[in-house]
Enzyme design. Structure first.
Site, PDB file in Angstrom:
ATOM      1  N   ARG A  73      87.984 -10.794 -47.959  1.00 12.79           N
ATOM      2  CA  ARG A  73      86.805 -10.702 -49.421  1.00 12.79           C
ATOM      3  C   ARG A  73      87.910 -11.450 -50.353  1.00 12.79           C
ATOM      4  O   ARG A  73      87.708 -11.770 -51.687  1.00 12.79           O
ATOM      5  CB  ARG A  73      86.154  -9.870 -49.086  1.00 12.79           C
ATOM      6  CG  ARG A  73      85.014 -10.082 -48.108  1.00 12.79           C
ATOM      7  CD  ARG A  73      84.238  -8.837 -48.219  1.00 12.79           C
ATOM      8  NE  ARG A  73      83.830  -8.753 -49.178  1.00 12.79           N
ATOM      9  CZ  ARG A  73      82.618  -7.497 -49.171  1.00 12.79           C
ATOM     10  NH1 ARG A  73      82.849  -6.907 -48.316  1.00 12.79           N
ATOM     11  NH2 ARG A  73      81.989  -7.694 -50.227  1.00 12.79           N
ATOM     12  N   GLN A 103      76.173  -3.819 -58.000  1.00 15.86           N
ATOM     13  CA  GLN A 103      76.340  -3.762 -57.267  1.00 15.86           C
ATOM     14  C   GLN A 103      77.634  -4.504 -56.289  1.00 15.86           C
ATOM     15  O   GLN A 103      77.553  -4.447 -55.367  1.00 15.86           O
ATOM     16  CB  GLN A 103      75.500  -4.344 -55.914  1.00 15.86           C
ATOM     17  CG  GLN A 103      74.196  -3.029 -56.530  1.00 15.86           C
ATOM     18  CD  GLN A 103      73.109  -3.932 -55.916  1.00 15.86           C
ATOM     19  OE1 GLN A 103      72.556  -3.685 -55.459  1.00 15.86           O
ATOM     20  NE2 GLN A 103      71.844  -4.718 -56.691  1.00 15.86           N
ATOM     21  N   VAL A 105      81.414  -6.147 -56.381  1.00 17.55           N
ATOM     22  CA  VAL A 105      82.718  -4.823 -55.596  1.00 17.55           C
ATOM     23  C   VAL A 105      83.586  -5.545 -56.171  1.00 17.55           C
ATOM     24  O   VAL A 105      85.300  -5.614 -56.447  1.00 17.55           O
ATOM     25  CB  VAL A 105      83.007  -4.462 -54.206  1.00 17.55           C
ATOM     26  CG1 VAL A 105      82.044  -2.799 -54.031  1.00 17.55           C
ATOM     27  CG2 VAL A 105      82.533  -5.424 -53.253  1.00 17.55           C
ATOM     28  N   HIS A 121      78.976   0.046 -56.110  1.00 21.16           N
ATOM     29  CA  HIS A 121      79.567   0.182 -54.679  1.00 21.16           C
ATOM     30  C   HIS A 121      80.894   0.390 -54.904  1.00 21.16           C
ATOM     31  O   HIS A 121      81.569  -0.419 -53.722  1.00 21.16           O
ATOM     32  CB  HIS A 121      78.743  -0.790 -54.456  1.00 21.16           C
ATOM     33  CG  HIS A 121      77.545  -0.693 -53.992  1.00 21.16           C
ATOM     34  ND1 HIS A 121      76.636  -2.038 -53.798  1.00 21.16           N
ATOM     35  CD2 HIS A 121      76.263  -0.094 -53.720  1.00 21.16           C
ATOM     36  CE1 HIS A 121      75.379  -1.718 -53.559  1.00 21.16           C
ATOM     37  NE2 HIS A 121      75.339  -0.308 -54.101  1.00 21.16           N
ATOM     38  N   CYS A 129      93.380   6.569 -50.109  1.00 20.60           N
ATOM     39  CA  CYS A 129      94.236   6.711 -48.799  1.00 20.60           C
ATOM     40  C   CYS A 129      92.619   7.595 -48.520  1.00 20.60           C
ATOM     41  O   CYS A 129      92.128   8.489 -49.179  1.00 20.60           O
ATOM     42  CB  CYS A 129      95.119   7.665 -48.750  1.00 20.60           C
ATOM     43  SG  CYS A 129      95.633   8.626 -47.409  1.00 20.60           S
ATOM     44  N   CYS A 155     101.404   9.982 -47.849  1.00 16.25           N
ATOM     45  CA  CYS A 155     101.187  10.324 -46.602  1.00 16.25           C
ATOM     46  C   CYS A 155     101.131   9.535 -45.735  1.00 16.25           C
ATOM     47  O   CYS A 155     101.001   9.781 -44.372  1.00 16.25           O
ATOM     48  CB  CYS A 155      99.717  10.893 -46.341  1.00 16.25           C
ATOM     49  SG  CYS A 155      98.035  10.421 -46.171  1.00 16.25           S
ATOM     50  N   GLY A 192      70.635 -11.411 -59.956  1.00 15.60           N
ATOM     51  CA  GLY A 192      71.681 -11.964 -58.784  1.00 15.60           C
ATOM     52  C   GLY A 192      71.728 -10.642 -58.001  1.00 15.60           C
ATOM     53  O   GLY A 192      72.645 -10.531 -56.864  1.00 15.60           O
ATOM     54  N   THR A 193      69.853 -10.377 -58.164  1.00 16.63           N
ATOM     55  CA  THR A 193      69.671  -9.062 -57.178  1.00 16.63           C
ATOM     56  C   THR A 193      68.420  -9.534 -56.089  1.00 16.63           C
ATOM     57  O   THR A 193      67.956  -9.676 -56.579  1.00 16.63           O
ATOM     58  CB  THR A 193      70.417  -7.694 -57.323  1.00 16.63           C
ATOM     59  OG1 THR A 193      70.253  -7.026 -56.422  1.00 16.63           O
ATOM     60  CG2 THR A 193      69.327  -7.386 -58.556  1.00 16.63           C
ATOM     61  N   PRO A 219      67.178 -17.737 -58.568  1.00  9.38           N
ATOM     62  CA  PRO A 219      66.503 -18.854 -58.321  1.00  9.38           C
ATOM     63  C   PRO A 219      65.786 -18.606 -57.617  1.00  9.38           C
ATOM     64  O   PRO A 219      64.773 -18.770 -57.202  1.00  9.38           O
ATOM     65  CB  PRO A 219      67.816 -20.127 -58.066  1.00  9.38           C
ATOM     66  CG  PRO A 219      69.110 -19.104 -57.957  1.00  9.38           C
ATOM     67  CD  PRO A 219      68.846 -17.493 -58.809  1.00  9.38           C
TER      68      PRO A 219
HETATM   69  P1  OAD Z   1      72.508 -10.243 -51.518  1.00  8.78           P
HETATM   70  O1  OAD Z   1      72.933 -11.170 -51.409  1.00  8.78           O
HETATM   71  O2  OAD Z   1      70.957  -8.989 -51.077  1.00  8.78           O
HETATM   72  O3  OAD Z   1      71.076 -11.092 -53.010  1.00  8.78           O
HETATM   73  C1  OAD Z   1      71.732 -12.201 -53.337  1.00  8.78           C
HETATM   74  C2  OAD Z   1      70.767 -12.495 -54.872  1.00  8.78           C
HETATM   75  O4  OAD Z   1      71.654 -13.274 -55.282  1.00  8.78           O
HETATM   76  C3  OAD Z   1      69.567 -12.900 -53.707  1.00  8.78           C
HETATM   77  O5  OAD Z   1      68.394 -12.752 -54.866  1.00  8.78           O
HETATM   78  C4  OAD Z   1      69.691 -14.391 -54.331  1.00  8.78           C
HETATM   79  O6  OAD Z   1      68.809 -15.544 -54.805  1.00  8.78           O
HETATM   80  C5  OAD Z   1      70.349 -14.820 -55.666  1.00  8.78           C
HETATM   81  N1  OAD Z   1      71.047 -15.579 -56.145  1.00  8.78           N
HETATM   82  C6  OAD Z   1      71.964 -15.998 -55.099  1.00  8.78           C
HETATM   83  N2  OAD Z   1      72.884 -17.069 -56.074  1.00  8.78           N
HETATM   84  C7  OAD Z   1      72.765 -17.146 -57.064  1.00  8.78           C
HETATM   85  C8  OAD Z   1      72.965 -18.061 -58.372  1.00  8.78           C
HETATM   86  N3  OAD Z   1      73.670 -18.358 -58.209  1.00  8.78           N
HETATM   87  N4  OAD Z   1      72.610 -16.462 -59.737  1.00  8.78           N
HETATM   88  C9  OAD Z   1      71.626 -15.794 -59.798  1.00  8.78           C
HETATM   89  N5  OAD Z   1      71.422 -15.551 -58.257  1.00  8.78           N
HETATM   90  C10 OAD Z   1      71.158 -15.818 -57.501  1.00  8.78           C
HETATM   91  O7  OAD Z   1      73.235  -9.791 -52.855  1.00  8.78           O
HETATM   92  P2  OAD Z   1      72.416  -7.901 -53.165  1.00  8.78           P
HETATM   93  O8  OAD Z   1      71.233  -7.786 -53.908  1.00  8.78           O
HETATM   94  O9  OAD Z   1      74.164  -7.731 -54.566  1.00  8.78           O
HETATM   95  O10 OAD Z   1      76.100  -3.244 -50.592  1.00  8.78           O
HETATM   96  O11 OAD Z   1      72.433  -6.672 -52.210  1.00  8.78           O
HETATM   97  C11 OAD Z   1      72.805  -5.580 -52.717  1.00  8.78           C
HETATM   98  C12 OAD Z   1      74.080  -5.064 -51.528  1.00  8.78           C
HETATM   99  O12 OAD Z   1      73.490  -5.248 -50.110  1.00  8.78           O
HETATM  100  C13 OAD Z   1      74.982  -5.236 -51.730  1.00  8.78           C
HETATM  101  O13 OAD Z   1      75.995  -4.713 -53.128  1.00  8.78           O
HETATM  102  C14 OAD Z   1      76.057  -4.888 -50.636  1.00  8.78           C
HETATM  103  C15 OAD Z   1      75.361  -5.311 -49.686  1.00  8.78           C
HETATM  104  O14 OAD Z   1      74.837  -3.893 -48.085  1.00  8.78           O
HETATM  105  C16 OAD Z   1      77.253  -2.562 -49.985  1.00  8.78           C
HETATM  106  O15 OAD Z   1      77.798  -3.034 -49.656  1.00  8.78           O
HETATM  107  C17 OAD Z   1      77.037  -1.013 -50.462  1.00  8.78           C
END
Ligand code: OAD
Length: 254
Positions: A73, A103, A105, A121, A129, A155, A192-193, A219
């Protein structure tokens, strides 16, 4: 500016705002070539089960497998780099104070120049460590895939990425920072979430229920799309630069 155009409506809202909170997720980094989490076929989880990799138990049982996945990654992120969506969010700081609660990383908001970031996150470029807590910050660069996995300089225990794993608590300071900003901002940009992971998703729900103007850039529709004030059903790397351009061209009504 035609107000029925969501880009113009977003620029008008930002032109009149005093403080902006950005709540970002994996979608803003999708166009950097970093798979999101829940999109079928391309999503990271499509190939790996979260329980196999992003948990303390997995790290204890198969450290090299977990560290190999994070090394992959890190390489993806270093190769992809920032995209115009990250850069547009940094550019908004020309117009008003911006706090980014992400969210993600990947460290790409900071790499693009955003200065006030709450990493809900954690950050994949931190090496921590698990034994003594010693932490180092790695440069955003492609890892050497043949190098041995890093060990704590204090360590000698195998180090892990400074990210939140399933079952772990979020960094309190980052969450509090986002919460405080949510209470003081008058505009929230959700980009984007999928709003499926709590407590980050609760920040979005609070924003939508609160007095601030909420703009969503995605989108695909999400659970809050029907409740936000302005919805831009576009990819972030197209929508956000367009909003910044409209804002740059708007008469300085401040
Ligand atoms: P997701 O993969 O759940 O959602 C990604 C979102 O981005 C979706 O709603 C897509 O429609 C949207 N998307 C995709 N391409 C895009 C673009 N070009 N422009 C704008 N939006 C776009 O990801 P997150 O909501 O970030 O947590 O997921 C949250 C958490 O789930 C992550 O941080 C991670 C995972 O478990 C941990 O690792 C603790």
């Amino acid at each position: 500016m035609t107000q029925h155009d969501p880009i113009d409506a977003a620029a008008t809202a930002l032109a009149g705002a005093r403080r902006l909170l950005v709540l970002s997720g994996a979608g803003i980094s999708a166009e950097s070539g970093i798979p999101t989490f829940r999109e079928a076929q391309t999503g990271l989880w499509a190939r790996f089960s979260p329980q196999d990799l992003a948990t303390p138990e997995a790290f204890a049982a198969q450290p090299e497998r977990v560290l190999g996945w994070y090394r992959w990654r890190r390489a993806l992120i270093a190769r992809g780099g920032v995209n115009p969506g990250h850069e547009a969010i940094a550019a908004l700081e020309r117009h008003l104070p911006v706090v980014v609660a992400t969210q993600n990383v990947d460290g790409l908001h900071a790499a693009a120049g955003s200065r006030d970031i709450a990493e809900l996150h954690g950050n994949i470029w931190r090496d921590r460590c698990p034994n003594c807590g010693h932490e180092t910050v790695l440069p955003v660069a492609e890892p050497d895939e043949n190098a041995p996995f890093s060990r704590c300089p204090q360590c000698r225990a195998l180090t892990r990425p400074g990210v939140v794993w399933f079952g772990e608590m979020l960094p309190v300071a980052a969450l509090e920072r986002a919460q405080v900003e949510l209470e003081h901002c008058d505009c929230v940009l959700v980009v984007g979430t999928s709003n499926q992971v709590y407590p980050a998703a609760a920040l979005v729900e609070q924003a939508v229920a609160g007095p601030a103007t909420v703009i969503e850039v995605n989108p695909q529709p999400t659970a809050v799309s029907g409740a936000v004030d302005i919805r831009i059903a576009e990819r972030a790397s197209r929508a956000l630069p367009a909003v910044v351009r409209a804002l740059d061209e708007a008469p300085t009504a401040r």
